[in-house]
Design a protein around this motif. Sequence first.
Motif, PDB file in Angstrom:
ATOM      1  N   ALA A  35      -0.541  12.719 -13.754  1.00 41.49           N
ATOM      2  CA  ALA A  35       0.752  12.466 -13.093  1.00 41.49           C
ATOM      3  C   ALA A  35       0.658  12.650 -11.576  1.00 41.49           C
ATOM      4  O   ALA A  35       1.564  13.178 -10.940  1.00 41.49           O
ATOM      5  N   LEU A  36      -0.455  12.201 -11.008  1.00 41.90           N
ATOM      6  CA  LEU A  36      -0.657  12.271  -9.565  1.00 41.90           C
ATOM      7  C   LEU A  36      -0.407  10.901  -8.937  1.00 41.90           C
ATOM      8  O   LEU A  36      -0.585   9.860  -9.570  1.00 41.90           O
ATOM      9  N   ASP A  37      -0.009  10.926  -7.687  1.00 49.57           N
ATOM     10  CA  ASP A  37       0.439   9.738  -6.971  1.00 49.57           C
ATOM     11  C   ASP A  37      -0.661   8.684  -6.874  1.00 49.57           C
ATOM     12  O   ASP A  37      -1.784   8.966  -6.436  1.00 49.57           O
ATOM     13  N   TRP A  38      -0.323   7.459  -7.256  1.00 51.91           N
ATOM     14  CA  TRP A  38      -1.290   6.362  -7.205  1.00 51.91           C
ATOM     15  C   TRP A  38      -1.811   6.114  -5.792  1.00 51.91           C
ATOM     16  O   TRP A  38      -2.931   5.624  -5.624  1.00 51.91           O
ATOM     17  N   ARG A  39      -1.021   6.465  -4.772  1.00 50.21           N
ATOM     18  CA  ARG A  39      -1.468   6.241  -3.394  1.00 50.21           C
ATOM     19  C   ARG A  39      -2.707   7.073  -3.073  1.00 50.21           C
ATOM     20  O   ARG A  39      -3.571   6.654  -2.298  1.00 50.21           O
ATOM     21  N   GLU A  40      -2.775   8.276  -3.666  1.00 52.63           N
ATOM     22  CA  GLU A  40      -3.964   9.116  -3.454  1.00 52.63           C
ATOM     23  C   GLU A  40      -5.203   8.426  -4.019  1.00 52.63           C
ATOM     24  O   GLU A  40      -6.275   8.434  -3.411  1.00 52.63           O
ATOM     25  N   PRO A  88       0.800  -1.237   0.000  1.00 54.09           N
ATOM     26  CA  PRO A  88       0.000   0.000   0.000  1.00 54.09           C
ATOM     27  C   PRO A  88       0.826   1.276   0.000  1.00 54.09           C
ATOM     28  O   PRO A  88       0.283   2.345  -0.292  1.00 54.09           O
ATOM     29  N   ASP A  89       2.127   1.179   0.300  1.00 59.44           N
ATOM     30  CA  ASP A  89       2.915   2.388   0.523  1.00 59.44           C
ATOM     31  C   ASP A  89       4.123   2.544  -0.379  1.00 59.44           C
ATOM     32  O   ASP A  89       4.535   3.672  -0.665  1.00 59.44           O
ATOM     33  N   LYS A  90       4.713   1.442  -0.820  1.00 61.60           N
ATOM     34  CA  LYS A  90       5.981   1.507  -1.540  1.00 61.60           C
ATOM     35  C   LYS A  90       5.871   0.827  -2.894  1.00 61.60           C
ATOM     36  O   LYS A  90       5.102  -0.128  -3.050  1.00 61.60           O
ATOM     37  N   TRP A 115      -3.740  -0.721  -8.470  1.00 57.09           N
ATOM     38  CA  TRP A 115      -3.264   0.655  -8.630  1.00 57.09           C
ATOM     39  C   TRP A 115      -1.781   0.681  -9.016  1.00 57.09           C
ATOM     40  O   TRP A 115      -1.372   1.467  -9.885  1.00 57.09           O
ATOM     41  N   GLN A 116      -0.985  -0.163  -8.402  1.00 57.17           N
ATOM     42  CA  GLN A 116       0.429  -0.192  -8.769  1.00 57.17           C
ATOM     43  C   GLN A 116       0.616  -0.716 -10.200  1.00 57.17           C
ATOM     44  O   GLN A 116       1.497  -0.246 -10.929  1.00 57.17           O
TER      45      GLN A 116
END
Length: 422
Positions: free
Chosen positions: A324-329, A262-264, A350-351
């Motif tokens: 180009a926004l972070d997939w984590r969001e 979920p984070d990396k 998502w990754q």
Amino acid sequence: MRTVVVLFTRDLRVHDNPALHAACAMVDQVVPLFVLDPRIRAGAHRHRYLAGALADLRGSLRERGGDLVIRHGDPVTEAVRVARAAGAFGIGLAADASRYAADRQRRLATACARERLALKLFDGVSVVPPGALRPSGGGDHYKVFTPYWRAWQAYPRRAELPAPRRIALPPGLAPGELPDHDVPGGETVARHRLAAWRPAAADYADRHDDLAGDGTSRLSAALHFGCLSPVTAASVGVEPFVRQLCWRDFYHQVLAAFPDLPDKPYRPGVTEQWRHDPAALDAWRHGRTGVPVVDAGMRQLAAEGFLHNRARLITAAYLTKHLALDWREGARWYAERLLDADVANNCGNWQWVAGTGNDTKPYRRFNPVRQAHRFDPDGTYVRRWLPELAGVPGPAVHEPWRLPDPRRLDYPPPIVDGGSHG
């Protein structure tokens, strides 16, 4: 009399429930327990679904002479407390792969050892348990789907287990109050849904990408909460559908081996360069990007707590590859709003889309307008979710540069240049 506690987690069913089945076969009295943990955040749709599932589970257990004991708080603390009150010698539950579940299992093992309680974990969240399949060339899990699919198909599948006929509950336990629920749900609805959808499963390969036709099974939430056993779902036997269940198992074994999913970034050596643009993120979240098919998907998510499989791909690709926004969001937004957002599949997919995960072609891009023309050719899906565009005829509704004056439509122009058709 020998008594055990069965701690329900993501297995809210009586049919093909390995933990419940084993308990009822081995001991005299069983305490079915569910603990509402206030640390778990979820949106209104998920709360409603869970409440309906718990009500249905309680009804099924009561039909068999038992009950569902409801408690609030830390599941480890409450499970041990209930076990002591019931005079139980042990606790059983379904094993799971998330970091939260792994922490719960570690803490429960420590608490049970301290209290001299037996602890037993059962496989039942996936068709094939994480870790059961290992690549022949070495490694603790499969990193690429296709060889995993081949191994998964060859793995002996366990037989479905029947629901227990009778469940004896120890006397003197207060059952506890169910959360308020206003819609029927849970195992009963899930099994009816599977039975009704089974005849259409033969056309799954041809229909599952049709945005307007919605030919998917709509069983993902039932699988996430365990209202339907994945082994039962796999009994449909139609390969394109069963392959999707294999993807589900694939990401569970990825998560078990890589808890930081979920984070990396999963792919080693990935350099992430995401923009920080709160306005663009907010527009994406609320379906105001100016790209109709993207906005339709996000409006469906807000309204239903569900998002069509193809729309998930389109909306996620737009956030990561166009904005180009972070997939984590995106993963966090989905986790709070999707009925079916378990950690493994939400973060794994998502990754995959963002190019940081298991995709063997991490630099691929999806053109949202072409996707819209292909999978919503007459614009029915877009007009269903964007009422402000209801008067735009045919496939022209997919092309922002061909729409009438946005001010008259109350619909925004694309928020990034080229984002709609680049």
